[in-house]
Write an enzyme that holds these catalytic residues in place. Structure first.
Site, short mmCIF file in Angstrom:
data_model
loop_
_atom_site.label_atom_id
_atom_site.label_comp_id
_atom_site.label_asym_id
_atom_site.label_seq_id
_atom_site.Cartn_x
_atom_site.Cartn_y
_atom_site.Cartn_z
N TRP A 101 -1.50 -12.26 -0.83
CA TRP A 101 -0.62 -11.08 -0.76
C TRP A 101 0.07 -10.99 0.58
CZ3 TRP A 101 0.77 -9.85 -5.25
CH2 TRP A 101 -0.12 -9.79 -6.32
N ASP A 171 -0.78 -2.99 3.98
CA ASP A 171 -0.88 -3.05 2.52
C ASP A 171 -2.33 -2.73 2.17
OD1 ASP A 171 -1.10 -3.67 -0.14
OD2 ASP A 171 -0.39 -5.74 0.05
N LYS A 195 -5.16 -0.15 -8.54
CA LYS A 195 -6.46 -0.72 -8.19
C LYS A 195 -7.44 0.39 -7.85
CE LYS A 195 -4.41 -5.05 -7.41
NZ LYS A 195 -3.26 -5.61 -6.73
#
Ligand SMILES: *Cc1c(COP(=O)(O)O)cnc(C)c1O
Length: 359
Positions: A101, A171, A195
């Site tokens: 990511w 993030d 999530k």
């Protein structure tokens, strides 16, 4: 029958939230209609929207001077929006690369301006995070970006690095609200909801007010943080149902006692699972260095791939599903976000012990 769902995302939601959403699905309160059918400009929706934002603010402990935004496009759009809004013309940004990511975030930033790798643990397969000595920050950078929890490899920053006044852009898609944080240490936090927060379709952004003002006027309207801030995330039609369910999840979290209580529960769940791995005499093997182990995503291996296949199949039969590691790393991964009850982790540990006995 509901299973224990260890999916990395979209992930398990609290059962009371699903029950409540079901009760309100057709007629929300006295409105005579579903949230999905309401105008986003109606008082009934306005109440839902502002309550979700207020609950998020309380849970995160957002101080004065920060906007909380509800956006679309997932965390992936934030890979672009953050540098588009925060990088000065001819500016630079530093990226700490700790997994797929963060690599993707870096790639998007490089389309916007000069984004540099301040540290990377790629050579070690991202099995650890960089040490403080390895972080080579540019004091004149517009921001430093990092991924607080690496969903795929299962590492997590348990302490933020010192950036010497350079705003930190994080993030936090897979660990937002997993424990208390000091928002004042961040310039920007972003997280796709699917999530650790709620359903897919909404992305939470917490951004310092001065940073939200940096964007050039040439930036398309929908990409400007300040536009969404000025309109309370109602500049255009928001994902109303997703925001409604996000609000229910936040209210549930507050009912649990907030991030303090949930953080302790998360730590206990993670420690129990890591203890089971470490106590298996080498049958189960953790894949990241212990100091950087994630509380949210717990990856591990078995002695052989064939055994892993059997483990996954038998676990699914026992009602423990979505334990397959990400395709890029293989093995097993148990995602144990806020909404995963302690009983789910206990059931997994019992299954692991039983599986090892009969393997
Ligand atoms: C899942 C994930 C993303 C991508 O999120 P989308 O909402 O699908 O764009 C980004 N970063 C991290 C850390 C993630 O876990």
């Amino acid at each position: 029958m509901r299973v224990y769902n260890f999916s990395a995302g979209p992930a398990t939601l609290p059962l009371p939230v699903l029950d409540e959403a079901q009760r309100q699905l057709v007629e929300h309160g006295a409105s005579g209609m579903s949230v999905m059918e309401m105008s986003h400009r109606s008082p009934a929706y306005d109440e839902i929207h502002s309550q979700a934002l207020a609950s998020l603010r309380r849970l995160l402990g957002v101080p004065e001077g920060y906007h909380v935004l509800l956006l679309q496009g997932g965390a992936s759009l934030q890979f672009s929006m953050a540098p588009m809004n925060l990088m000065h013309p001819n500016g630079r940004a530093d990226y700490v690369v700790t997994g797929s990511w963060s690599k993707k975030a870096l790639k998007e930033a490089q389309r916007v301006g000069e984004a540099r790798v301040a540290a990377s643990t790629a050579e070690e397969g991202f099995a650890r995070l960089p040490t403080a000595d390895e972080l080579d920050f540019d004091p004149d950078a517009d921001f430093v970006h990092l991924t607080s929890n690496n969903t795929i490899t299962g590492t997590q920053w348990h302490e933020l690095p010192e950036t010497g006044g350079v705003p930190l852009v994080v993030d936090a898609s897979s660990d937002v609200l997993c424990r208390p944080v000091d928002v004042s240490r961040y310039g920007l936090i972003y997280a796709g909801a699917q999530k650790n927060l709620g359903p897919a379709g909404v992305t939470v952004v917490v951004v310092r007010e001065d940073l939200a003002e940096r964007a050039p006027d040439t930036l398309p309207t929908m990409l400007q943080y300040r536009v969404h801030a000025a309109k309370d995330s109602l500049y255009n039609t928001p994902p109303t149902w997703a925001i409604y369910v996000l609000g229910l999840c936040c209210r549930w979290l507050e009912g649990q006692g907030g991030t303090e209580v949930v953080g302790e529960a998360n730590q206990r769940k993670a420690e129990a699972l890591y203890d089971a791995i470490d106590g298996s005499g080498g049958f189960y093997r953790g894949t990241v260095v212990p100091a950087d182990r994630s509380w949210m995503n717990v990856p591990f291996r078995l002695p052989e791939e064939a055994l892993e296949q059997r483990f996954l199949a038998e676990a699914a039969e026992a009602g423990l599903v979505n334990l397959k590691g990400h395709r890029s790393v293989g093995g097993i991964r148990a995602s144990i976000y806020n909404a995963m009850p302690a009983e789910g982790v206990v059931a997994l540990i019992q299954f692991m012990q039983e599986f090892q006995r009969t393997a």
